[in-house]
Design an enzyme around this catalytic site. Structure first.
Site, PDB file in Angstrom:
ATOM      1  N   HIS A 140      36.030  -2.297  46.369  1.00 48.04           N
ATOM      2  CA  HIS A 140      34.876  -1.417  46.570  1.00 48.04           C
ATOM      3  C   HIS A 140      35.050  -0.668  47.881  1.00 48.04           C
ATOM      4  O   HIS A 140      35.428  -1.260  48.886  1.00 48.04           O
ATOM      5  CB  HIS A 140      33.582  -2.239  46.621  1.00 48.04           C
ATOM      6  CG  HIS A 140      32.379  -1.395  46.879  1.00 48.04           C
ATOM      7  ND1 HIS A 140      31.767  -0.648  45.896  1.00 48.04           N
ATOM      8  CD2 HIS A 140      31.688  -1.132  48.021  1.00 48.04           C
ATOM      9  CE1 HIS A 140      30.750   0.011  46.411  1.00 48.04           C
ATOM     10  NE2 HIS A 140      30.678  -0.260  47.696  1.00 48.04           N
ATOM     11  N   ASP A 149      18.765  -3.379  41.658  1.00 45.73           N
ATOM     12  CA  ASP A 149      19.271  -2.678  42.837  1.00 45.73           C
ATOM     13  C   ASP A 149      18.775  -1.229  42.870  1.00 45.73           C
ATOM     14  O   ASP A 149      18.393  -0.734  43.924  1.00 45.73           O
ATOM     15  CB  ASP A 149      20.807  -2.708  42.866  1.00 45.73           C
ATOM     16  CG  ASP A 149      21.333  -1.874  44.023  1.00 45.73           C
ATOM     17  OD1 ASP A 149      20.953  -2.164  45.167  1.00 45.73           O
ATOM     18  OD2 ASP A 149      22.075  -0.897  43.782  1.00 45.73           O
ATOM     19  N   ARG A 157      13.706   1.217  49.233  1.00 47.09           N
ATOM     20  CA  ARG A 157      14.294   1.207  50.590  1.00 47.09           C
ATOM     21  C   ARG A 157      14.314   2.622  51.148  1.00 47.09           C
ATOM     22  O   ARG A 157      14.035   2.856  52.326  1.00 47.09           O
ATOM     23  CB  ARG A 157      15.717   0.635  50.554  1.00 47.09           C
ATOM     24  CG  ARG A 157      15.744  -0.870  50.396  1.00 47.09           C
ATOM     25  CD  ARG A 157      17.139  -1.353  50.014  1.00 47.09           C
ATOM     26  NE  ARG A 157      18.150  -1.065  51.009  1.00 47.09           N
ATOM     27  CZ  ARG A 157      19.467  -1.064  50.771  1.00 47.09           C
ATOM     28  NH1 ARG A 157      19.916  -1.353  49.560  1.00 47.09           N
ATOM     29  NH2 ARG A 157      20.317  -0.802  51.721  1.00 47.09           N
ATOM     30  N   SER A 177      22.919  -5.390  48.016  1.00 44.72           N
ATOM     31  CA  SER A 177      22.969  -4.274  47.064  1.00 44.72           C
ATOM     32  C   SER A 177      24.388  -4.097  46.515  1.00 44.72           C
ATOM     33  O   SER A 177      24.609  -4.053  45.297  1.00 44.72           O
ATOM     34  CB  SER A 177      22.498  -2.997  47.788  1.00 44.72           C
ATOM     35  OG  SER A 177      22.877  -1.854  47.089  1.00 44.72           O
ATOM     36  N   LYS A 190      26.268  -5.734  42.574  1.00 45.99           N
ATOM     37  CA  LYS A 190      26.969  -4.934  41.566  1.00 45.99           C
ATOM     38  C   LYS A 190      28.414  -5.421  41.399  1.00 45.99           C
ATOM     39  O   LYS A 190      28.929  -5.488  40.292  1.00 45.99           O
ATOM     40  CB  LYS A 190      26.915  -3.455  41.961  1.00 45.99           C
ATOM     41  CG  LYS A 190      25.493  -2.894  41.873  1.00 45.99           C
ATOM     42  CD  LYS A 190      25.371  -1.483  42.401  1.00 45.99           C
ATOM     43  CE  LYS A 190      25.318  -1.412  43.892  1.00 45.99           C
ATOM     44  NZ  LYS A 190      24.909  -0.170  44.498  1.00 45.99           N
TER      45      LYS A 190
HETATM   46  N1  URA Z   1      25.754   1.540  48.801  1.00 44.71           N
HETATM   47  C1  URA Z   1      25.068   0.741  47.958  1.00 44.71           C
HETATM   48  O1  URA Z   1      25.421   0.620  46.794  1.00 44.71           O
HETATM   49  N2  URA Z   1      23.997   0.090  48.446  1.00 44.71           N
HETATM   50  C2  URA Z   1      23.579   0.202  49.711  1.00 44.71           C
HETATM   51  O2  URA Z   1      22.613  -0.423  50.083  1.00 44.71           O
HETATM   52  C3  URA Z   1      24.307   1.029  50.576  1.00 44.71           C
HETATM   53  C4  URA Z   1      25.399   1.700  50.101  1.00 44.71           C
END
Ligand code: URA
Length: 402
Positions: A45, A124, A131, A146, A150
């Site tokens: 990622h 999320d 947020r 977050s 994923k």
């Molecule tokens: N990318 C994400 O997927 N979540 C976050 O909170 C910040 C960056």
């Protein structure tokens, strides 16, 4: 939930709380468990950058080294690009695979990169919107929960995080990047999953091409052993970490040598071609097609003589988006030919009027806007800049390595 987010922003989360939140978010949707593939399954990622085409190079490298990669990716928003938009620039490439197709493809060719479904950690998306509205995006535990919710929704043997740091990245400073990395690694440790984080420079764009189709063409240059060194270095470093975690290489540095050897030796390109073909992409004359001129072409010129002292990743990313390569709203379309090609190298001596970059835009209006903003990304000074390292350190569950 807003009260919870605000309390979290002020008081932080303990490691146990972050882990509990991550699991609750992951379990709000589907979790993909791949059957035994006979080889380790890995994932990567990136926290997002400008010119970041690393996945396109990394996936074929790890596949050539006997690992498998199943990756669910997103589209770009704002000044950072998304891997899915880059892949969608390849004629015929199918970004939508159902779980069965994903598994079959990974089994057959070792790599699949597809769109994350709406069912991937749906909590999320809802939390992120809150947020955003409550000004609580920037909290390391919430960011880690977050991203990791994923990533953990696909069960893999090893995960490497490319934590970008600099003006073009989500984390402007190294300490913010490190706080996120520590929180993400603690989540991995809590679940017995192998995770490492590599902190990399994003104060300048990665490589020379910014823009979806052109980045794929540049990734192909790197896969065939040419192409910019910085892109190759990041991809090889991430690959080495995955190989080491997955147990394929015990000696430190071995993984990097093996990974680098796949680039010039043709194996990585061969695995790229298998992957793209399996997912419907048409390879014939691909690199040339991806580099075709856009609707409106122009240049950015040096306004004085001296040394190219800095190239702001943020401004180049914003200018490329204005040119047509990015979107400001989720539903916008992107132009696969739009973007910016950096011509002058950082630190290079330049003369007034020399070309610093080429701008490829969807129409003349966009071209003018992108040229105007893009010009402000370049600083020409009297002397060469200090060297800013590309690799800022690797964080593993054992600690930080330089
Ligand atoms: N990318 C994400 O997927 N979540 C976050 O909170 C910040 C960056």
């Amino acid at each position: 939930m807003s009260a919870f987010l605000m309390a979290t922003w002020f008081r932080g989360l303990t490691a146990t709380e972050t882990l509990a939140l991550t699991l609750a978010m992951r379990d709000s949707g589907d979790v993909l468990r791949l059957p035994d593939l006979g080889r380790p399954l890995v994932d990567k990622h990136s926290t997002g950058g400008v010119g970041d085409k690393v996945t396109l190079v990394l996936a074929p490298i790890v596949s050539a080294l006997g690992l498998a990669m199943a990756k669910l990716s997103g589209r770009g928003l704002g000044h950072t690009g998304g891997t899915l938009d880059k892949l969608a620039a390849i004629p015929g490439y199918r970004v939508d695979l159902d779980p069965r197709q994903l598994i079959d493809q990974v089994r057959a060719v070792g790599v699949a990169v597809a769109a994350a479904s709406q069912e991937l950690a749906p909590a999320d998306r809802r939390l992120y919107a809150l947020r955003d509205a409550t000004g609580t995006v920037n909290q390391s535990g919430l960011i880690a929960a977050s991203i990791m919710s994923k990533k953990l929704a696909v069960e893999t043997d090893a995960l490497v995080l490319d934590v970008k740091v600099g003006d073009g990245a989500f984390f402007a400073t190294r300490s913010e990047g490190e706080a996120f990395a520590r929180a993400a690694l603690a989540i991995g440790a809590g679940l017995g999953r192998q995770v490492r984080a590599v902190l990399t420079q994003m104060s300048r764009p990665l490589g020379k091409e910014v823009g979806n189709g052109r980045e794929v063409a540049e990734a192909m240059d790197v896969l065939s052993g040419h192409g910019p060194r910085d892109v190759a270095t990041v991809a090889v470093t991430l690959a080495a970490n995955l190989v080491e975690m997955a147990g394929g290489s015990q000696a430190a540095g071995d993984g990097a040598k093996q990974a680098a050897a796949t680039l010039g030796g043709g194996q990585a390109m061969e695995h790229f071609e298998r992957w793209i073909t399996a997912q419907g992409g048409q390879l014939g004359g691909l690199a040339a097609r991806l580099r075709q001129p856009a609707q409106a072409e122009g240049r950015i010129l040096a306004d004085r003589s001296g040394f190219l002292a800095s190239v702001s990743a943020l401004k180049i990313g914003q200018a490329a988006a204005l040119a047509g390569a990015g979107r400001s709203r989720k539903e916008d379309a992107v132009d696969p030919r739009a973007g910016i090609t950096l011509v002058a190298e950082l630190g290079q001596a330049v003369r007034s009027g020399e070309t610093l970059a080429r701008v490829h835009a969807s129409d003349p209006d966009r071209l003018a806007q992108a040229q105007h903003l893009g010009a402000s990304a370049f600083q020409v000074a009297d002397g060469p800049p200090d060297d800013e390292p590309l690799l800022l350190g690797t964080l593993s569950q054992g600690g930080m390595n330089p």
